[in-house]
Design an enzyme around this catalytic site. Structure first.
Site, short mmCIF file in Angstrom:
data_model
loop_
_atom_site.label_atom_id
_atom_site.label_comp_id
_atom_site.label_asym_id
_atom_site.label_seq_id
_atom_site.Cartn_x
_atom_site.Cartn_y
_atom_site.Cartn_z
N CYS A 1 0.82 -1.22 0.00
CA CYS A 1 0.00 0.00 0.00
C CYS A 1 0.85 1.27 0.00
O CYS A 1 0.69 2.13 -0.85
CB CYS A 1 -0.93 -0.03 1.21
SG CYS A 1 -2.00 1.39 1.31
N GLU B 1 -10.50 -6.13 -21.70
CA GLU B 1 -11.07 -6.80 -20.53
C GLU B 1 -11.73 -8.11 -20.95
O GLU B 1 -12.47 -8.15 -21.93
CB GLU B 1 -12.09 -5.85 -19.86
CG GLU B 1 -13.06 -6.49 -18.89
CD GLU B 1 -12.42 -7.15 -17.66
OE1 GLU B 1 -11.55 -6.55 -17.03
OE2 GLU B 1 -12.81 -8.30 -17.36
N HIS C 1 -25.22 23.50 3.09
CA HIS C 1 -25.40 23.97 1.72
C HIS C 1 -24.36 25.04 1.42
O HIS C 1 -24.14 25.91 2.26
CB HIS C 1 -26.81 24.54 1.54
CG HIS C 1 -27.03 25.14 0.19
ND1 HIS C 1 -27.21 24.36 -0.93
CD2 HIS C 1 -27.06 26.43 -0.21
CE1 HIS C 1 -27.37 25.16 -1.99
NE2 HIS C 1 -27.28 26.42 -1.58
P1 FAD Z 1 0.81 -5.79 2.01
O1 FAD Z 1 0.55 -4.34 2.02
O2 FAD Z 1 1.04 -6.45 0.70
O3 FAD Z 1 2.08 -6.02 2.95
C1 FAD Z 1 2.67 -7.25 3.10
C2 FAD Z 1 4.12 -7.05 3.51
O4 FAD Z 1 4.65 -8.30 3.87
C3 FAD Z 1 5.00 -6.53 2.38
O5 FAD Z 1 5.70 -5.39 2.81
C4 FAD Z 1 5.97 -7.68 2.10
O6 FAD Z 1 7.28 -7.23 1.77
C5 FAD Z 1 5.99 -8.39 3.45
N1 FAD Z 1 6.35 -9.81 3.38
C6 FAD Z 1 5.84 -10.77 2.56
N2 FAD Z 1 6.37 -11.97 2.85
C7 FAD Z 1 7.23 -11.76 3.86
C8 FAD Z 1 8.09 -12.61 4.60
N3 FAD Z 1 8.14 -13.92 4.40
N4 FAD Z 1 8.87 -12.04 5.55
C9 FAD Z 1 8.84 -10.73 5.81
N5 FAD Z 1 8.02 -9.88 5.16
C10 FAD Z 1 7.24 -10.39 4.21
N6 FAD Z 1 -6.10 -0.62 -1.43
C11 FAD Z 1 -6.92 0.34 -0.96
O7 FAD Z 1 -7.65 0.09 0.01
N7 FAD Z 1 -6.95 1.59 -1.52
C12 FAD Z 1 -6.18 1.91 -2.57
O8 FAD Z 1 -6.22 3.05 -3.05
C13 FAD Z 1 -5.32 0.92 -3.10
N8 FAD Z 1 -4.54 1.21 -4.15
C14 FAD Z 1 -3.70 0.24 -4.63
C15 FAD Z 1 -2.92 0.54 -5.74
C16 FAD Z 1 -2.07 -0.41 -6.26
C17 FAD Z 1 -1.23 -0.06 -7.46
C18 FAD Z 1 -1.97 -1.69 -5.64
C19 FAD Z 1 -1.02 -2.72 -6.17
C20 FAD Z 1 -2.76 -2.00 -4.55
C21 FAD Z 1 -3.63 -1.04 -4.03
N9 FAD Z 1 -4.46 -1.31 -2.95
C22 FAD Z 1 -5.31 -0.35 -2.48
C23 FAD Z 1 -4.46 -2.61 -2.28
C24 FAD Z 1 -3.62 -2.53 -0.98
O9 FAD Z 1 -2.31 -2.14 -1.31
C25 FAD Z 1 -3.62 -3.89 -0.29
O10 FAD Z 1 -4.94 -4.33 -0.08
C26 FAD Z 1 -2.92 -3.78 1.06
O11 FAD Z 1 -1.59 -3.33 0.92
C27 FAD Z 1 -2.92 -5.14 1.78
O12 FAD Z 1 -2.28 -5.02 3.01
P2 FAD Z 1 -1.55 -6.25 3.69
O13 FAD Z 1 -1.03 -5.72 4.98
O14 FAD Z 1 -2.43 -7.42 3.71
O15 FAD Z 1 -0.33 -6.63 2.73
P1 NAI Z 2 -9.18 -6.45 -10.24
O1 NAI Z 2 -9.57 -7.77 -9.73
O2 NAI Z 2 -9.79 -5.22 -9.69
O3 NAI Z 2 -9.43 -6.38 -11.82
C1 NAI Z 2 -8.83 -7.27 -12.71
C2 NAI Z 2 -9.60 -7.24 -14.00
O4 NAI Z 2 -8.88 -7.99 -14.95
C3 NAI Z 2 -10.98 -7.85 -13.89
O5 NAI Z 2 -11.90 -6.99 -14.50
C4 NAI Z 2 -10.84 -9.17 -14.62
O6 NAI Z 2 -12.04 -9.60 -15.22
C5 NAI Z 2 -9.80 -8.82 -15.66
N1 NAI Z 2 -9.04 -9.95 -16.18
C6 NAI Z 2 -8.61 -11.05 -15.51
N2 NAI Z 2 -7.92 -11.85 -16.35
C7 NAI Z 2 -7.89 -11.23 -17.55
C8 NAI Z 2 -7.32 -11.56 -18.81
N3 NAI Z 2 -6.60 -12.66 -18.99
N4 NAI Z 2 -7.49 -10.69 -19.83
C9 NAI Z 2 -8.22 -9.55 -19.66
N5 NAI Z 2 -8.78 -9.20 -18.49
C10 NAI Z 2 -8.61 -10.03 -17.45
O7 NAI Z 2 -7.59 -6.42 -10.09
P2 NAI Z 2 -6.54 -5.24 -10.21
O8 NAI Z 2 -7.11 -4.08 -10.92
O9 NAI Z 2 -5.31 -5.88 -10.72
O10 NAI Z 2 -6.33 -4.86 -8.70
C11 NAI Z 2 -5.89 -5.83 -7.74
C12 NAI Z 2 -6.43 -5.53 -6.39
O11 NAI Z 2 -5.85 -4.35 -5.86
C13 NAI Z 2 -7.92 -5.35 -6.42
O12 NAI Z 2 -8.50 -6.44 -5.74
C14 NAI Z 2 -8.19 -4.09 -5.68
O13 NAI Z 2 -9.02 -4.34 -4.59
C15 NAI Z 2 -6.84 -3.61 -5.17
N6 NAI Z 2 -6.72 -2.19 -5.53
C16 NAI Z 2 -7.56 -1.31 -4.93
C17 NAI Z 2 -7.55 0.00 -5.27
C18 NAI Z 2 -8.51 0.91 -4.61
O14 NAI Z 2 -9.10 0.53 -3.63
N7 NAI Z 2 -8.69 2.12 -5.12
C19 NAI Z 2 -6.64 0.52 -6.29
C20 NAI Z 2 -5.83 -0.50 -6.89
C21 NAI Z 2 -5.88 -1.79 -6.49
#
Ligand code: FAD
Ligand code: NAI
Length: 467
Positions: free
Chosen positions: A43, A204, A446
């Protein structure tokens, strides 16, 4: 004092670091293990925070280009991508160092290195230089998060064929960006590069965007994105990428079968979901069971099948969201302290941080239809909201779904500027089992965008006032 910890959490993402802080507040002796050099997990390092820094900056750039003139502000904005990326990096740094400070403040011992569970009560930490040490602990929480899913046969190089991580680091704006997957990542990061000048095509697999979101909202949102220049190829899959030339060539074909075609792109973003991350944890050796999708199997109290080992966040079932992971971190700490830790999975908001934003909480109309619930809907368009007009932000609407018999709010969905902030009054209402009338009778300031939320609630009763 013994060296043994009450709790060791592996992974310091939103689940792990929040769980550690809550456990420390409740009097436990807590250790965390993190394999990255900085805390905050996906995150803070490569997810929520850097993407929002770029979404904010690119939205202002886009407004300076297209909206400022309508407000009587004459500017000729010029992109300095290096500085924009630096803003993103600075934002990440200030957040990750903030977590380091919070861990220290709460007297949590942080170990940097790969955590491996040797046995219940024993976590081995292997540092980058290969040195190891073993932590003795009463309980272990796995909070290791998730990683980008791969598309078979398509090799990620994080420069031309990228996951979200590479898409946050592109050195120049691609002329043509092909996004695979119309989920949250594809649409958010697609928006960033589209605003900075890329031609964005989204492929998609399904016949809709944002699966899981209310389908009326998703359709409306797709129209808005089209107006912003996005091209969509729904019901289509990418079967291969030819990287031999200067321009990438992706082969796509209809998901249901049919003739293949080629799409050219400078960069391809693969955003087809994320998979739970359990590599290196040694789960097989200690006998921790995974489910069919590789997630750690837990009971309702986050306990795995092995006593003393628990799991939370992206690595277990449920939406992969930072706030879901955080709330599970709080819940597991409270459970281990003998309290009644609990997460209400019916009220977890979801936000897509595009412009307009899309925000959602509770059940969709598709859900209530499928469940056979007798429901009613109240809607209000931002075109009829004074503040939205003043801000030239009239795209979108509020949709509230309530039980027809009891008036209890079952779900709410908003497309609009600031939807991600507005959704929370509905989340609180739902936590308290509130009705549409409760919301409709609450005085709203408002002129605010939130008045549209109240109007939608009025729409569940005798009718809206302004539409
Ligand atoms: P993570 O944040 O993945 O943390 C896990 C940590 O464990 C990592 O730092 C990793 O290095 C560490 N780790 C793994 N294995 C080991 C090990 N064996 N030993 C030591 N350390 C280890 N969610 C939202 O709610 N809002 C958003 O706007 C949003 N935007 C996103 C944008 C992108 C581009 C991405 C990829 C994800 C986004 N997400 C968003 C999803 C969000 O990042 C995840 O849901 C969240 O980080 C999950 O938290 P977590 O603590 O479960 O794991
Ligand atoms: P996602 O699950 O949101 O979307 C993946 C999309 O790819 C789906 O629409 C799926 O049908 C499609 N797809 C799967 N296989 C495919 C294929 N072979 N060809 C074409 N389309 C295909 O996953 P995404 O966007 O990668 O995000 C991963 C996670 O990160 C999500 O679960 C989301 O919750 C979290 N995230 C949250 C954010 C937020 O809360 N604003 C921002 C970014 C990520």
């Amino acid at each position: 004092m013994s060296d043994k910890f009450d709790l060791t959490i592996i992974g310091t993402g939103p689940g792990g670091y929040v769980g550690a802080i809550r456990a420390a507040q409740l009097g436990m002796k807590v250790a965390v293990v993190e394999k990255r050099a900085t805390h905050g997990g996906t995150c803070l390092n490569i997810g929520c925070i850097p993407s929002k820094a770029l979404l904010h900056a690119s939205e202002l750039f886009e407004e300076a280009n297209h909206t400022f003139a309508k407000l009587g502000i004459q500017v000729e904005p010029e992109l300095n991508l290096g500085d924009m990326l630096k803003h993103k990096d600075d934002t990440v740094k200030s957040n990750t160092t903030g977590i380091e400070f919070l861990l220290k403040k709460n007297k949590i011992t942080a170990f940097l290195g790969l955590g491996t569970i040797e046995a219940p009560g024993k976590v081995k930490v292997t540092a980058d230089d290969g040195s190891t040490q073993t932590i003795e602990t009463t309980n272990i929480v796995i909070a290791t998060g998730s990683d980008s899913a791969n598309l078979p046969g398509i090799e990620i190089d994080e420069e031309r064929v990228v996951t979200s991580t590479g898409a946050l680091e592109l050195k120049e704006v691609p002329k043509k960006l092909l996004v695979v997957g119309a989920g949250v990542i594809g649409l958010e990061l697609g928006s960033v590069w589209s605003r900075l000048g890329a031609e964005v095509t989204v492929v998609e697999y399904l016949d809709r965007i944002l699966p899981g979101m209310d389908s009326e909202i998703a359709k409306n949102f797709q129209r808005t994105l089209k107006k912003q220049g996005f091209k969509f190829k729904l019901g289509t899959k990418v079967t291969g990428v030819d990287k031999s030339g200067d321009v990438l060539k992706a082969t796509v074909e209809p998901a249901a079968g049919g003739d293949a075609e080629e799409i050219e792109a400078d960069v391809i973003l693969v955003a087809i979901g994320r998979t739970p991350y359990t590599q290196g944890l040694g789960l097989e050796a200690v006998g921790v069971e995974l489910d069919e999708r590789g997630r750690v199997k837990t009971d309702a109290h986050y306990k795995s099948n092995v006593d003393g080992i628990y799991a939370i966040g992206d690595v277990i079932v449920g939406p992969m969201l930072a706030h879901k992971a955080e709330d599970e971190g709080v819940a597991i700490a409270e459970i281990l302290a003998g309290q009644a830790g609990h997460v209400n999975y019916g009220v977890i908001p979801g936000v897509v941080y595009t412009n307009p934003e899309v925000a959602s909480v509770g059940q969709t109309e598709d859900d209530v239809k499928e469940a056979g619930i007798d429901y009613k809907i109240g809607k209000f368009n931002f075109t009829a909201n004074g503040r939205a007009k003043a801000m030239l932000s009239t795209d979108g609407f509020v949709k509230i779904i309530a039980d027809k018999n009891t008036d209890r709010v079952l779900g709410a969905h908003i497309i609009g500027k600031g939807a991600g902030e507005m959704i929370h009054e509905l989340a609180v209402l739902m936590e308290f089992g509130g009705s549409a009338e409760d919301l409709a009778r609450t005085c709203h300031a408002h002129p605010t965008m939130s008045e549209a939320v109240r109007e939608a609630a009025l729409g569940c009763g005798d009718g809206t006032i302004h539409m």
